[in-house]
Design a protein around this motif. Structure first.
Motif, PDB file in Angstrom:
ATOM      1  N   LYS A 224      29.941  99.578  37.470  1.00  0.00           N
ATOM      2  CA  LYS A 224      30.363 100.791  36.769  1.00  0.00           C
ATOM      3  C   LYS A 224      29.261 101.847  36.770  1.00  0.00           C
ATOM      4  O   LYS A 224      29.508 103.043  36.962  1.00  0.00           O
ATOM      5  CB  LYS A 224      30.736 100.426  35.333  1.00  0.00           C
ATOM      6  CG  LYS A 224      31.260 101.578  34.491  1.00  0.00           C
ATOM      7  CD  LYS A 224      32.686 101.929  34.835  1.00  0.00           C
ATOM      8  CE  LYS A 224      33.251 102.967  33.883  1.00  0.00           C
ATOM      9  NZ  LYS A 224      34.635 103.334  34.229  1.00  0.00           N
ATOM     10  N   ILE A 225      28.025 101.398  36.582  1.00  0.00           N
ATOM     11  CA  ILE A 225      26.910 102.336  36.463  1.00  0.00           C
ATOM     12  C   ILE A 225      26.324 102.679  37.837  1.00  0.00           C
ATOM     13  O   ILE A 225      25.611 103.663  37.992  1.00  0.00           O
ATOM     14  CB  ILE A 225      25.856 101.756  35.503  1.00  0.00           C
ATOM     15  CG1 ILE A 225      26.456 101.693  34.095  1.00  0.00           C
ATOM     16  CG2 ILE A 225      24.574 102.555  35.494  1.00  0.00           C
ATOM     17  CD1 ILE A 225      25.648 100.908  33.120  1.00  0.00           C
ATOM     18  N   GLY A 226      26.643 101.846  38.819  1.00  0.00           N
ATOM     19  CA  GLY A 226      26.183 102.132  40.171  1.00  0.00           C
ATOM     20  C   GLY A 226      24.804 101.601  40.478  1.00  0.00           C
ATOM     21  O   GLY A 226      24.043 102.233  41.226  1.00  0.00           O
ATOM     22  N   VAL A 227      24.464 100.435  39.919  1.00  0.00           N
ATOM     23  CA  VAL A 227      23.176  99.812  40.219  1.00  0.00           C
ATOM     24  C   VAL A 227      23.432  98.454  40.871  1.00  0.00           C
ATOM     25  O   VAL A 227      24.474  97.823  40.653  1.00  0.00           O
ATOM     26  CB  VAL A 227      22.300  99.651  38.959  1.00  0.00           C
ATOM     27  CG1 VAL A 227      22.031 100.997  38.329  1.00  0.00           C
ATOM     28  CG2 VAL A 227      22.936  98.706  37.957  1.00  0.00           C
ATOM     29  N   LYS A 228      22.478  98.007  41.645  1.00  0.00           N
ATOM     30  CA  LYS A 228      22.619  96.744  42.364  1.00  0.00           C
ATOM     31  C   LYS A 228      22.253  95.572  41.458  1.00  0.00           C
ATOM     32  O   LYS A 228      21.182  95.557  40.850  1.00  0.00           O
ATOM     33  CB  LYS A 228      21.723  96.750  43.603  1.00  0.00           C
ATOM     34  CG  LYS A 228      21.887  95.512  44.476  1.00  0.00           C
ATOM     35  CD  LYS A 228      20.983  95.587  45.695  1.00  0.00           C
ATOM     36  CE  LYS A 228      21.124  94.337  46.558  1.00  0.00           C
ATOM     37  NZ  LYS A 228      20.220  94.384  47.735  1.00  0.00           N
ATOM     38  N   GLY A 229      23.165  94.598  41.367  1.00  0.00           N
ATOM     39  CA  GLY A 229      22.856  93.397  40.602  1.00  0.00           C
ATOM     40  C   GLY A 229      21.849  92.537  41.339  1.00  0.00           C
ATOM     41  O   GLY A 229      21.675  92.640  42.559  1.00  0.00           O
TER      42      GLY A 229
END
Length: 319
Positions: A224-229
């Motif tokens: 949702k936030i656009g960061v890589k897990g």
């Protein structure tokens, strides 16, 4: 790199920086369990960093020596290590076994027990030997070494009992029909007490836990936030087994290679105090998602953390 307290929850604290610095700051004989999965000694470089060969063993030994000082006398150090191959040939690396021997014979740990984590959802690898040439089976088992500071670490297997088999359930309902107490051909004398209901069966040291997480809150918030897990998360049931097995409520659990902080989340759920540390600031920032209850809050918290600000998560609703 200076150690920085990134965020804290009701029971834990997450740090960004070198975990050697974190370990150095702790009192000797103060930690009940260090549960961790360090970057593996893989030939292919990963985004989260990894060394290979003897360099890897020496690198990890620095942390292990410091862990031993900080563990309580009845404390434990559990290390999840994936398998690897030698470069260019279909021959297995012995690095994880060399680590086992070095930690015991040189650093003074005891091997309380060896565990093996079977991940049924693991993709076939390595591609060259398994997929292309088809001369090796896929590598689906990690070694998990349970080291202890003393010969008698704190442990209670009653906290991690597993459901009885169907046959055992039938035996408990009607022992006379399914059970004949007598000495077995092996020489074991199986008495009347064998059919007592203890609430579950004793688990084996083969932990069958699929790593198939695809829609957890952590991953949803990352998307949702656009960061890589974090690409190398272990499933919560792995640290959960050892946290329940080797610690009591209010004990202190530490993960020195925190990644997405699965260990901290599980420790919090089971009322253990925890500390987590990772070198990568973005991974630490995203790990806060595990303790938040909305993506709006998560975006705000992530931005603060990734910019080096401290965040007290106790002001938010925790899991």
């Amino acid at each position: 790199m200076n150690l920085r307290l990134a965020y804290e929850t009701r029971l834990g604290k997450a740090y960004n920086g070198d975990s050697l610095e974190l370990l150095e700051s702790l009192d000797d004989n103060s930690i009940n369990l260090v549960m961790t999965s360090p970057p593996f000694a893989l030939l292919r470089q990963k985004s989260y960093g990894n060394k290979v060969g003897d360099d890897y063993i020496e690198w990890l030994s620095q942390f292990a020596a410091k862990v031993k000082e900080k563990l309580c006398e009845d404390g434990s150090f559990v290390v999840d290590l994936g398998g690897a191959y030698e470069r260019g040939v279909p021959v297995r690396s012995l690095y994880n076994y060399k680590i086992l021997i070095k930690f015991v014979e040189e650093l003074g740990f005891h091997l309380a027990e060896e565990f093996f984590w079977y991940n049924s959802s693991k993709l076939p690898s390595p591609i060259e030997w398994v997929n292309k040439r088809k001369i090796r089976a896929k590598d689906s088992v990690n070694t998990v070494w349970w080291f202890s500071k003393s010969a008698f670490p704190k442990a209670d297997v009653r906290n991690v009992l597993v459901p009885y088999s169907e046959r055992m359930q039938k035996l408990l309902k009607d022992s006379k029909k399914y059970y004949d107490p007598k000495e077995r051909p092996s020489g074991h004398d199986i008495g009347e007490g064998f059919n007592k209901d203890n609430g579950g069966a004793i688990p084996s040291n083969l932990l069958q836990i699929p790593n198939s997480e695809s829609n957890s809150k952590y991953l949803r918030y990352c998307k949702k936030i656009g960061v890589k897990g974090h690409p190398a998360r272990f499933p919560g049931k792995l640290p959960e087994f050892f946290i329940k097995f080797l610690t009591d409520p209010d004990d202190i659990v530490v993960d020195i290679f925190g990644g997405s902080n699965t260990t901290g989340e599980i420790a919090e759920l089971h009322n253990r105090k925890w500390l987590s540390c990772d070198l990568d600031n973005e991974y630490v920032a995203a790990s806060a998602f595990r303790f938040l209850d909305s993506t709006v809050t998560a975006k705000e918290v992530y931005d603060q953390l990734v910019n080096g600000q401290y965040v007290d998560l106790k002001q938010y609703t925790l899991v």
